[in-house]
Design a protein around this motif. Structure first.
Motif, PDB file in Angstrom:
ATOM      1  N   VAL A   1       7.058  -3.546 -13.793  1.00  0.00           N
ATOM      2  CA  VAL A   1       6.927  -4.138 -12.453  1.00  0.00           C
ATOM      3  C   VAL A   1       7.028  -3.057 -11.381  1.00  0.00           C
ATOM      4  N   ILE A   2       7.943  -2.130 -11.550  1.00  0.00           N
ATOM      5  CA  ILE A   2       8.097  -1.066 -10.551  1.00  0.00           C
ATOM      6  C   ILE A   2       6.865  -0.168 -10.519  1.00  0.00           C
ATOM      7  N   VAL A   3       6.315   0.161 -11.679  1.00  0.00           N
ATOM      8  CA  VAL A   3       5.103   0.989 -11.722  1.00  0.00           C
ATOM      9  C   VAL A   3       3.943   0.236 -11.078  1.00  0.00           C
ATOM     10  N   PHE A   4       3.806  -1.052 -11.390  1.00  0.00           N
ATOM     11  CA  PHE A   4       2.734  -1.856 -10.817  1.00  0.00           C
ATOM     12  C   PHE A   4       2.861  -1.943  -9.300  1.00  0.00           C
ATOM     13  N   MET A   5       4.065  -2.209  -8.791  1.00  0.00           N
ATOM     14  CA  MET A   5       4.266  -2.328  -7.347  1.00  0.00           C
ATOM     15  C   MET A   5       4.026  -0.994  -6.645  1.00  0.00           C
ATOM     16  N   SER A   6       4.437   0.100  -7.257  1.00  0.00           N
ATOM     17  CA  SER A   6       4.203   1.414  -6.651  1.00  0.00           C
ATOM     18  C   SER A   6       2.705   1.710  -6.562  1.00  0.00           C
ATOM     19  N   ALA A   7       1.974   1.408  -7.625  1.00  0.00           N
ATOM     20  CA  ALA A   7       0.526   1.632  -7.606  1.00  0.00           C
ATOM     21  C   ALA A   7      -0.148   0.710  -6.598  1.00  0.00           C
TER      22      ALA A   7
ATOM     23  N   ALA B   1       0.602   2.021  -3.059  1.00  0.00           N
ATOM     24  CA  ALA B   1      -0.149   3.255  -2.790  1.00  0.00           C
ATOM     25  C   ALA B   1      -1.618   2.945  -2.535  1.00  0.00           C
ATOM     26  N   GLY B   2      -2.187   2.026  -3.313  1.00  0.00           N
ATOM     27  CA  GLY B   2      -3.575   1.638  -3.094  1.00  0.00           C
ATOM     28  C   GLY B   2      -3.773   0.943  -1.766  1.00  0.00           C
ATOM     29  N   LEU B   3      -2.853   0.047  -1.419  1.00  0.00           N
ATOM     30  CA  LEU B   3      -2.956  -0.645  -0.132  1.00  0.00           C
ATOM     31  C   LEU B   3      -2.812   0.326   1.030  1.00  0.00           C
TER      32      LEU B   3
END
Length: 110
Positions: free
Chosen positions: A41-47, A50-52
């Protein structure tokens, strides 16, 4: 052969941790799965963030002009009395919003 006999120099914390993990196998599985989900979840939210952020910066910078020609800012100035001692009568404040065009913009551009 016990664990302590096989590895006598293992730190006490490691010995206790490995015993705990071996005895409660279902609990160990839940812990490992929980940590894996949390890291995912943390990796997904960070990505995602960053994309947003990159998308937002791209949209803002492509829509806004990089150079703007603006008229000089109106500044606060004291309104002095007409007599010789030059005492301040009042302070003239610039308006909050002032829409003006640039005077002689072609000459400024050149």
């Amino acid at each position: 052969m016990s664990w302590t006999a096989w590895r006598p120099r293992a730190p006490f914390e490691w010995i206790v941790a490995l015993r705990f993990l071996r005895e409660g196998r279902l609990q160990t599985l839940f812990i490992v799965v929980g940590v894996a989900i949390g890291v995912g979840v943390i990796v997904f939210m960070s990505a995602l963030l960053a994309g947003l952020q990159g998308n937002f910066i791209q949209r803002v910078l492509s829509a806004q002009a990089h150079i703007q020609l603006l008229p000089p800012r109106a500044v606060t100035r004291p309104l002095l009395a007409a007599d010789a001692d030059q005492r301040v009568v009042t302070t003239v404040q610039p308006p909050q919003q002032r829409v003006r065009t640039v005077d002689q913009w072609r000459a400024v551009r050149e």
